[in-house]
Enzyme design. Structure first.
Site, PDB file in Angstrom:
ATOM      1  N   CYS A   1      -2.916  -5.933  22.360  1.00  0.00           N
ATOM      2  CA  CYS A   1      -1.693  -5.496  21.678  1.00  0.00           C
ATOM      3  C   CYS A   1      -1.608  -3.972  21.678  1.00  0.00           C
ATOM      4  CB  CYS A   1      -1.698  -6.001  20.237  1.00  0.00           C
ATOM      5  SG  CYS A   1      -0.533  -5.103  19.194  1.00  0.00           S
TER       6      CYS A   1
ATOM      7  N   LYS B   1      -7.876  -1.988   3.071  1.00  0.00           N
ATOM      8  CA  LYS B   1      -8.187  -2.348   1.682  1.00  0.00           C
ATOM      9  C   LYS B   1      -9.306  -1.490   1.107  1.00  0.00           C
ATOM     10  CE  LYS B   1     -10.791  -6.287   3.409  1.00  0.00           C
ATOM     11  NZ  LYS B   1     -10.853  -7.738   3.448  1.00  0.00           N
TER      12      LYS B   1
ATOM     13  N   CYS C   1       1.634 -11.639  20.186  1.00  0.00           N
ATOM     14  CA  CYS C   1       0.813 -10.991  19.148  1.00  0.00           C
ATOM     15  C   CYS C   1       1.365 -11.405  17.794  1.00  0.00           C
ATOM     16  CB  CYS C   1       0.831  -9.468  19.272  1.00  0.00           C
ATOM     17  SG  CYS C   1      -0.050  -8.699  17.880  1.00  0.00           S
TER      18      CYS C   1
ATOM     19  N   CYS D   1       2.296  -8.401  15.508  1.00  0.00           N
ATOM     20  CA  CYS D   1       3.604  -7.780  15.760  1.00  0.00           C
ATOM     21  C   CYS D   1       4.724  -8.805  15.684  1.00  0.00           C
ATOM     22  CB  CYS D   1       3.644  -7.152  17.144  1.00  0.00           C
ATOM     23  SG  CYS D   1       2.494  -5.811  17.407  1.00  0.00           S
TER      24      CYS D   1
ATOM     25  N   LYS E   1      -6.568   4.675   9.368  1.00  0.00           N
ATOM     26  CA  LYS E   1      -5.515   3.724   9.051  1.00  0.00           C
ATOM     27  C   LYS E   1      -5.739   3.180   7.632  1.00  0.00           C
ATOM     28  CE  LYS E   1      -3.452  -0.374  11.144  1.00  0.00           C
ATOM     29  NZ  LYS E   1      -3.375  -1.232  12.325  1.00  0.00           N
TER      30      LYS E   1
ATOM     31  N   HIS F   1       4.074   1.617   2.169  1.00  0.00           N
ATOM     32  CA  HIS F   1       5.295   0.979   1.652  1.00  0.00           C
ATOM     33  C   HIS F   1       5.948   1.869   0.594  1.00  0.00           C
ATOM     34  CE1 HIS F   1       2.775  -2.625   2.884  1.00  0.00           C
ATOM     35  NE2 HIS F   1       3.848  -2.755   3.630  1.00  0.00           N
TER      36      HIS F   1
ATOM     37  N   HIS G   1      -3.405  -4.348  17.165  1.00  0.00           N
ATOM     38  CA  HIS G   1      -3.901  -5.569  16.517  1.00  0.00           C
ATOM     39  C   HIS G   1      -5.074  -6.135  17.320  1.00  0.00           C
ATOM     40  CE1 HIS G   1       0.237  -5.463  14.707  1.00  0.00           C
ATOM     41  NE2 HIS G   1      -0.550  -5.544  13.656  1.00  0.00           N
TER      42      HIS G   1
ATOM     43  N   HIS H   1       0.843  -1.192   0.000  1.00  0.00           N
ATOM     44  CA  HIS H   1       0.000   0.000   0.000  1.00  0.00           C
ATOM     45  C   HIS H   1       0.886   1.252   0.000  1.00  0.00           C
ATOM     46  CE1 HIS H   1       0.867   0.491   4.243  1.00  0.00           C
ATOM     47  NE2 HIS H   1       0.411  -0.736   4.504  1.00  0.00           N
TER      48      HIS H   1
HETATM   49 ZN   LIG Z   1       0.342  -6.491  17.685  1.00  0.00          ZN
END
Ligand SMILES: [Zn+2]
Length: 492
Positions: free
Chosen positions: A134, A291, A122, A125, A288, A18, A138, A15
């Site tokens: 987390c 998709k 997690c 992570c 955040k 990156h 997450h 995405h």
């Molecule tokens: Zn995590």
């Protein structure tokens, strides 16, 4: 300079987050190459992450298939984003990676020991936490893991790491990230688990040498890529002899790079990286990246819709050195129109048009005034501080300076001799712009250079628009592939 990006895990397609890190690294690589310095720019993918295994299970496809498909999508960013990386390492298929990880394992064996371990893990992570949920957000509940693992004596390296970071031999930018690392080390370093059971890893990953019931912790495996990808004489050239070795990364993975990785290298008796630059995160429309984030979920679709210049320019000119940045397609289009179509493109077009109107396309370049259209130092200083936005702004300032020169000299109102002086000076300014723009927008820089280069007949080419206006795009991004994109940080 040896420049690396982190290697993202490949549970989904790339995405815009990156793309940000890749484009930043690309600018550094091009800038230093342009200065005549030897450069190696390396990126790649972390194929061995457990997240990849779980994504493949969820999709019902073999891990190898999912990893190959998504890793290929990362490597394929090269063309659309105009990336100039010299090497792309995939940890599951690079011929030297596994042997390299095994060698580092052996070289650190004096700091490894086995211990029974129970902790909350997690998977997002790929690390243990003392309690849930987390802290990185997450949502999947942390898993209680109880097994015999290999541990690395990180605690031994506390004092030397503090010295390295405090003294600047390991330079961490921005300063707030350096302070974060110092606070983490000062709070005391515990030994860390560096393996997991092969069963829990579904048999994916690199087996621990001499203990095939365990696989090497994916972080250990991924971090090693910065040296395992250096084959033959490249290791000595780029990791031993090279004075500047810089890792770029997102803020979520700083502990791994600024603490665990240097400790691994110290234990193995290898040289350390010299610099760590940490960028913050991108959001899309205030959320955040996921998709459903439209163009932000698929940088290739974004390039298809708006062009690579607009995409790179937004990443470089709008994303601050410190603080998250919010992406919208409207902001991308507005920024490109203002700076590229109306700013740079209009300047070059205006200059070339005047050269044709007043001087029949010919410019006596030797007639130019010594006007300091030079931003080389400003760009270099900004990039030394990893401040891409300030560097891009310095290039943009050159456009504004040249526009002011047009207003001040008013070539249309001058004698022919005066026109020659003014237009020779402006053609020189446009050529300087093409040079300065190259690290940021290589294809646009080539178009600018071509527009102010004399053809065989000694004339400039006829003026043509260099950038199309985007604010009202004629078509939205093409239907983007809707593979899962979680916006999460990359593991190495
Ligand atoms: Zn995590």
């Amino acid at each position: 300079m040896y420049i690396t990006t982190t290697i993202p895990y490949v549970n989904a397609r790339p995405h815009l987050g990156h793309a940000l890190e890749l484009v930043q690294a690309d600018v550094l690589a091009r800038h230093h190459r342009r200065r005549g310095e030897p450069v190696r720019f390396q990126t790649g993918t972390d194929d061995n992450s457990l997240k990849n295994v779980l994504a493949a299970e969820a999709e019902g496809v073999p891990v190898r298939e999912l990893v190959d498909r998504n890793a290929a999508a990362f490597e394929a960013l090269r063309g659309p984003l105009d990336l100039s990386f010299d090497a792309f390492i995939r940890t599951s298929s690079h011929p030297g990676h596994r042997a390299g990880v095994e060698r580092i394992w052996e070289a650190t064996r004096h700091d490894l020991y086995q211990r029974h371990y129970e902790g909350l893990y997690c998977v997002g992570c790929e690390q243990f936490y003392p309690e849930g949920p987390c802290p990185d957000g997450h949502e999947a509940p942390l898993q209680l893991v109880s097994e015999q693992n290999w541990f690395f004596r990180l605690s031994r390296y506390q004092d030397i790491l503090l010295d390295l970071v405090r003294g600047g031999r390991l330079r961490i930018e921005p300063a707030a990230r350096r302070n974060e690392v110092l606070a983490f080390i000062e709070a005391g370093l515990d030994d860390i688990s560096v393996s997991r059971s092969a069963a829990r890893a579904r048999g994916w990953g690199i087996p621990v040498p001499g203990d095939p019931g365990q696989v090497v912790y994916v972080w250990w495996d991924a971090l090693a890529n910065y040296v395992t990808a250096l084959e033959g004489g490249d290791y000595d050239r780029w990791w031993v002899a090279e004075p500047r070795k810089v890792h770029l990364m997102g803020k979520g993975v700083i502990r791994f790079h600024a603490v665990y990785w240097p400790a691994m290298l110290l234990s193995a008796g290898k040289p350390l990286p010299t610099g760590i630059f940490v960028h913050d995160y991108l959001t899309a429309d205030g959320r955040k990246i996921s998709k459903s984030s439209g163009g932000a979920a698929d940088p290739v679709a974004l390039v298809d819709a708006y062009g690579v210049d607009a995409v790179r320019w937004w990443l470089l000119r709008e994303v601050p050195r410190v603080g998250d940045a919010d992406f919208t397609e409207g902001r991308l289009a507005a920024r490109a129109d203002e700076d590229l179509a109306n700013g740079l493109g209009n300047l070059v077009n205006r200059v070339v048009t005047m050269v044709h109107r007043f001087l029949d396309g010919r410019v006596p370049v030797e007639a130019r005034e010594e006007v300091p259209f030079d931003v080389d130092d400003a760009v270099h200083e900004a990039l030394e501080a990893f401040d891409f936005r300030r560097a891009a702004s310095a290039v943009q300032a050159l456009v504004e300076q040249a526009n002011r020169y047009v207003e001040r000299t008013r070539p249309w109102a001058r004698s022919r001799a005066g026109q020659e002086v003014a237009l020779a000076t402006l053609v020189h300014a446009c050529r300087t712009l093409a040079v300065q723009l190259e690290p940021f927008l290589p294809t646009a820089a080539a178009r600018v250079a071509a527009a102010v280069t004399f053809a065989g007949d000694g004339r400039l080419p006829r003026p043509e628009p260099l950038f199309r206006r985007l604010a009202v795009p004629t078509a939205g991004p093409r239907d983007a592939p809707r593979a899962g994109v979680d916006g999460g940080r990359s593991p190495a």
